[in-house]
Design an enzyme around this catalytic site. Structure first.
Site, PDB file in Angstrom:
ATOM      1  N   GLY A 157       1.056  -0.747   0.013  1.00  0.00           N
ATOM      2  CA  GLY A 157      -0.243   0.413   0.037  1.00  0.00           C
ATOM      3  C   GLY A 157       1.487   1.419   0.377  1.00  0.00           C
ATOM      4  CD  GLU A 158       3.269   5.730  -0.328  1.00  0.00           C
ATOM      5  OE1 GLU A 158       3.007   5.778  -0.668  1.00  0.00           O
ATOM      6  OE2 GLU A 158       4.247   5.806   0.866  1.00  0.00           O
ATOM      7  CB  SER A 159       6.051   1.918   4.208  1.00  0.00           C
ATOM      8  OG  SER A 159       6.252   3.466   3.174  1.00  0.00           O
ATOM      9  CB  CYS A 192       4.912  -3.934  -1.403  1.00  0.00           C
ATOM     10  SG  CYS A 192       5.580  -2.342  -2.497  1.00  0.00           S
ATOM     11  NE  ARG A 204       8.368   5.516   1.228  1.00  0.00           N
ATOM     12  CZ  ARG A 204       7.835   6.106   0.688  1.00  0.00           C
ATOM     13  NH1 ARG A 204       8.620   7.666   0.918  1.00  0.00           N
ATOM     14  NH2 ARG A 204       6.851   6.264   0.182  1.00  0.00           N
ATOM     15  CB  ILE A 243       2.694  -2.098  -7.801  1.00  0.00           C
ATOM     16  CG1 ILE A 243       1.563  -3.518  -8.493  1.00  0.00           C
ATOM     17  CG2 ILE A 243       2.884  -0.547  -7.831  1.00  0.00           C
ATOM     18  CD1 ILE A 243       0.698  -3.833  -7.812  1.00  0.00           C
ATOM     19  NE  ARG A 244       2.613   3.854  -5.868  1.00  0.00           N
ATOM     20  CZ  ARG A 244       2.811   3.727  -4.452  1.00  0.00           C
ATOM     21  NH1 ARG A 244       3.792   4.759  -3.759  1.00  0.00           N
ATOM     22  NH2 ARG A 244       2.157   3.795  -3.750  1.00  0.00           N
ATOM     23  CG  HIS A 302       1.880  -5.746  -4.160  1.00  0.00           C
ATOM     24  ND1 HIS A 302       0.921  -5.065  -3.700  1.00  0.00           N
ATOM     25  CD2 HIS A 302       2.917  -5.517  -4.754  1.00  0.00           C
ATOM     26  CE1 HIS A 302       1.156  -4.196  -3.381  1.00  0.00           C
ATOM     27  NE2 HIS A 302       2.256  -3.524  -3.967  1.00  0.00           N
ATOM     28  CD  GLU A 348      -0.733  -8.444  -1.955  1.00  0.00           C
ATOM     29  OE1 GLU A 348       0.164  -9.034  -2.450  1.00  0.00           O
ATOM     30  OE2 GLU A 348      -0.618  -7.326  -2.078  1.00  0.00           O
TER      31      GLU A 348
HETATM   32  N1  GLN Z   1       6.438   2.671  -2.421  1.00  0.00           N
HETATM   33  C1  GLN Z   1       5.214   2.825  -1.067  1.00  0.00           C
HETATM   34  C2  GLN Z   1       6.133   2.929  -0.368  1.00  0.00           C
HETATM   35  O1  GLN Z   1       6.348   3.418   0.288  1.00  0.00           O
HETATM   36  C3  GLN Z   1       4.999   0.692  -1.311  1.00  0.00           C
HETATM   37  C4  GLN Z   1       4.036   0.255  -2.562  1.00  0.00           C
HETATM   38  C5  GLN Z   1       3.616  -1.254  -2.865  1.00  0.00           C
HETATM   39  O2  GLN Z   1       3.395  -1.301  -1.387  1.00  0.00           O
HETATM   40  N2  GLN Z   1       3.119  -1.546  -3.687  1.00  0.00           N
HETATM   41  O3  GLN Z   1       5.016   2.305   1.027  1.00  0.00           O
END
Ligand code: GLN
Length: 203
Positions: A49-51, A81, A112, A144-145, A180, A182
């Site tokens: 998600g987004e840390s 992630c 990141r 993903i990112r 990911h 999942e």
């Molecule tokens: N770039 C995101 C972060 O810094 C992580 C991306 C992800 O969990 N798909 O949290």
């Protein structure tokens, strides 16, 4: 094997997908938003998600600290992630997380978004060592990112690499992946985590 009880940190991110994969892998699953919900868990997944968002949402109830304490008492953890970022002992570009508690415990240095932006997302076939079953087909890993693991400590075992960089690692009762697992119907890594959680020795 007793049915392990595994929580999914449900502040933000790919929660439902992890819960589904864990159930398919044989775990009893609950969601975690508050420290009391960690009670009695054998394992916890911290999803992608987004840390930075997760760290901010966790702060008012000191959830990151509670996760760290439960892990020290024997709870297994699987960070995917953003979840791996929150477990990393060192983050190279940590500005957006400055002042916020993280979980830590995984002796890696991560960067990141090291695999690029959302538009640069990709799927890579991975050979993963040590996962259950006879199936030798590669795992289709969705990035993903995703964070890059820049370096790792002596206790950290690499279980999968992509283009010669580690992307899935294990250190004691911590499992972590840049990607990911999942988001694909292949639940081998979740089964691996369910087995790791079931081996809990300290309660
Ligand atoms: N770039 C995101 C972060 O810094 C992580 C991306 C992800 O969990 N798909 O949290």
């Amino acid at each position: 094997m007793n049915t392990p009880r595994i929580g999914v940190l449900a502040l933000q991110g790919a929660v439902a997908e992890h819960a589904r994969a864990l159930r398919a892998a044989g775990a009893e699953v609950s969601t975690v938003r508050r420290p009391a919900e960690l009670e009695g868990l054998d394992g916890l997944i911290v999803p992608g998600g987004e840390s930075t968002t997760m760290a901010r949402l966790a702060a008012p109830v000191r959830l990151m600290e509670s996760i760290r304490e439960r892990h020290a008492e024997g709870m297994a953890m699987f960070g995917t992630c953003a979840g791996m970022i929150l477990m990393a002992d060192q983050i190279l570009d940590a500005e957006a997380l400055t002042g916020f508690e993280r979980i830590g415990g995984l002796d890696v240095v991560v960067r990141r978004n090291g695999y690029g932006s959302q538009l640069e997302s990709f799927v890579g076939p991975l050979q993963v060592s040590g996962i259950p079953g006879e199936d030798a087909t590669p795992l289709q890993a969705v990035f993903i990112r995703a964070p890059v693991i820049e370096s790792l400590g002596p206790e950290v075992e690499v279980i999968a690499s992509w283009q010669e960089r580690p992307v899935a690692v294990r250190q004691g009762r911590i499992l972590a992946a840049s990607f990911h697992p999942e988001l694909t119907p292949d639940h081998r890594l979740h089964r691996h985590f369910v087995e790791l959680s079931a081996q809990r020795t300290v309660s």
